[in-house]
Design a protein around this motif. Structure first.
Motif, mmCIF file in Angstrom:
data_model
loop_
_atom_site.group_PDB
_atom_site.id
_atom_site.type_symbol
_atom_site.label_atom_id
_atom_site.label_comp_id
_atom_site.label_asym_id
_atom_site.label_seq_id
_atom_site.Cartn_x
_atom_site.Cartn_y
_atom_site.Cartn_z
ATOM 1 N N TYR A 90 0.011 9.813 -1.128
ATOM 2 C CA TYR A 90 -0.149 8.591 -1.919
ATOM 3 C C TYR A 90 0.929 8.454 -2.983
ATOM 4 O O TYR A 90 1.333 7.348 -3.319
ATOM 5 C CB TYR A 90 -1.537 8.542 -2.564
ATOM 6 C CG TYR A 90 -2.651 8.397 -1.566
ATOM 7 C CD1 TYR A 90 -2.682 7.338 -0.674
ATOM 8 C CD2 TYR A 90 -3.682 9.324 -1.508
ATOM 9 C CE1 TYR A 90 -3.703 7.197 0.250
ATOM 10 C CE2 TYR A 90 -4.712 9.200 -0.594
ATOM 11 C CZ TYR A 90 -4.712 8.127 0.286
ATOM 12 O OH TYR A 90 -5.722 8.005 1.199
ATOM 13 N N SER A 137 4.230 0.643 -0.868
ATOM 14 C CA SER A 137 3.506 -0.600 -0.623
ATOM 15 C C SER A 137 2.737 -0.531 0.687
ATOM 16 O O SER A 137 3.006 0.301 1.548
ATOM 17 C CB SER A 137 4.484 -1.781 -0.570
ATOM 18 O OG SER A 137 5.327 -1.666 0.561
ATOM 19 N N VAL A 148 -7.780 -0.345 2.939
ATOM 20 C CA VAL A 148 -6.889 -1.085 2.039
ATOM 21 C C VAL A 148 -7.415 -1.018 0.609
ATOM 22 O O VAL A 148 -6.643 -0.858 -0.343
ATOM 23 C CB VAL A 148 -6.704 -2.547 2.510
ATOM 24 C CG1 VAL A 148 -6.005 -3.390 1.461
ATOM 25 C CG2 VAL A 148 -5.939 -2.593 3.825
ATOM 26 N N ALA A 149 -8.733 -1.100 0.434
ATOM 27 C CA ALA A 149 -9.317 -0.977 -0.905
ATOM 28 C C ALA A 149 -9.046 0.398 -1.495
ATOM 29 O O ALA A 149 -8.708 0.523 -2.681
ATOM 30 C CB ALA A 149 -10.816 -1.254 -0.848
ATOM 31 N N SER A 163 -5.257 0.570 -2.345
ATOM 32 C CA SER A 163 -4.916 -0.271 -3.498
ATOM 33 C C SER A 163 -5.450 0.335 -4.787
ATOM 34 O O SER A 163 -4.861 0.157 -5.854
ATOM 35 C CB SER A 163 -5.431 -1.698 -3.310
ATOM 36 O OG SER A 163 -6.830 -1.744 -3.343
ATOM 37 N N GLY A 184 -2.322 0.718 -6.701
ATOM 38 C CA GLY A 184 -2.349 -0.551 -7.404
ATOM 39 C C GLY A 184 -2.378 -1.741 -6.454
ATOM 40 O O GLY A 184 -1.772 -1.708 -5.385
ATOM 41 N N GLU A 185 -3.089 -2.798 -6.866
ATOM 42 C CA GLU A 185 -3.222 -3.992 -6.028
ATOM 43 C C GLU A 185 -1.909 -4.718 -5.825
ATOM 44 O O GLU A 185 -1.691 -5.354 -4.802
ATOM 45 C CB GLU A 185 -4.256 -4.953 -6.623
ATOM 46 C CG GLU A 185 -5.650 -4.652 -6.205
ATOM 47 C CD GLU A 185 -6.617 -5.756 -6.586
ATOM 48 O OE1 GLU A 185 -6.242 -6.956 -6.507
ATOM 49 O OE2 GLU A 185 -7.739 -5.415 -6.962
ATOM 50 N N CYS A 188 -0.176 -3.913 -2.704
ATOM 51 C CA CYS A 188 -0.922 -4.166 -1.464
ATOM 52 C C CYS A 188 -1.212 -5.647 -1.239
ATOM 53 O O CYS A 188 -2.120 -5.992 -0.488
ATOM 54 C CB CYS A 188 -2.244 -3.401 -1.491
ATOM 55 S SG CYS A 188 -2.066 -1.627 -1.700
ATOM 56 N N VAL A 189 -0.451 -6.512 -1.874
ATOM 57 C CA VAL A 189 -0.723 -7.950 -1.830
ATOM 58 C C VAL A 189 -0.722 -8.489 -0.403
ATOM 59 O O VAL A 189 -1.618 -9.247 -0.017
ATOM 60 C CB VAL A 189 0.295 -8.726 -2.711
ATOM 61 C CG1 VAL A 189 0.162 -10.212 -2.529
ATOM 62 C CG2 VAL A 189 0.113 -8.349 -4.163
ATOM 63 N N ILE A 196 -3.859 -7.403 1.485
ATOM 64 C CA ILE A 196 -5.049 -8.076 0.956
ATOM 65 C C ILE A 196 -5.091 -9.535 1.419
ATOM 66 O O ILE A 196 -6.146 -10.049 1.793
ATOM 67 C CB ILE A 196 -5.093 -7.960 -0.585
ATOM 68 C CG1 ILE A 196 -5.332 -6.497 -0.976
ATOM 69 C CG2 ILE A 196 -6.168 -8.856 -1.166
ATOM 70 C CD1 ILE A 196 -5.164 -6.203 -2.449
#
Length: 181
Positions: free
Chosen positions: A112, A117, A150-151, A154, A158-159, A162-163, A166
């Motif tokens: 990780y 991304s 994905v959750a 992210s 960080g979100e 992962c835009v 998502i």
């Protein structure tokens, strides 16, 4: 009748994405491919293989003219065989510190900390692309537990990183509501 089959396919392909992921003994996520897709690929492989064999066994003059079609059926059988083998070999695990993926192309592990991304590619029926410093790992999009995965990722990176993934999940969620009934 067509609407029934559309719902069946959408629920069993897109719906897998939002089903809970299988967990291992340590609580890590194990991503599994859809059994529905596997069964239909095996059925397709059997049908195309039988069709190809029948074309090759028939030596009548009429069949000689249809030989290009026979070779297309044989090519389809080879592609389905590749898909079935990939389905049997594939395994993805998201543990506490890393993501491990095993496929026909080999095994890859991405920690990780190295992950930059998580994107989405429409190539090969859709893939989540985990981009790291050492390269990329591709995970099929319609895999069981993809939304949970994905959750998890992210939450780790960080979100903002992962835009794309998502957004793809949001589109699949809308398609599931629209077509899944």
């Amino acid at each position: 009748m067509r609407r029934f089959f559309t719902r069946l396919v959408v629920r069993n392909v897109l719906g897998e994405t939002f089903r809970p992921a299988v967990r291992d003994t340590s609580g890590g996520i194990i991503l599994k491919k859809s059994k529905f897709v596997f069964v239909w690929c095996v059925i397709g492989l059997l049908v195309t293989s039988a069709g190809f064999a029948l074309f090759l066994l028939d030596e009548s003059p009429e069949m000689k003219e249809l030989m290009p079609i026979a070779w297309l059926i044989g090519f389809g059988a080879v592609l389905l065989l590749f898909h079935v083998l990939n389905h049997l070999v594939f395994r993805a695990e998201a543990g506490e510190n890393s993501v491990k993926v095993r496929s026909l192309g080999g095994s890859r592990t991405l920690r990780y900390e190295e992950l930059r991304s998580v994107g989405y590619s429409r190539f090969n029926s859709g893939q989540l692309v985990l981009q790291g410093a050492a390269g990329a790992i591709r995970i099929p999009a319609g895999i069981r537990g993809a939304a949970e995965f994905v959750a998890l990722v992210s939450g780790k990176i960080g979100e903002a990183a992962c835009v794309d993934a998502i957004k793809a999940l949001d589109v699949w969620r809308e398609d599931l509501k629209k077509w899944g009934g």
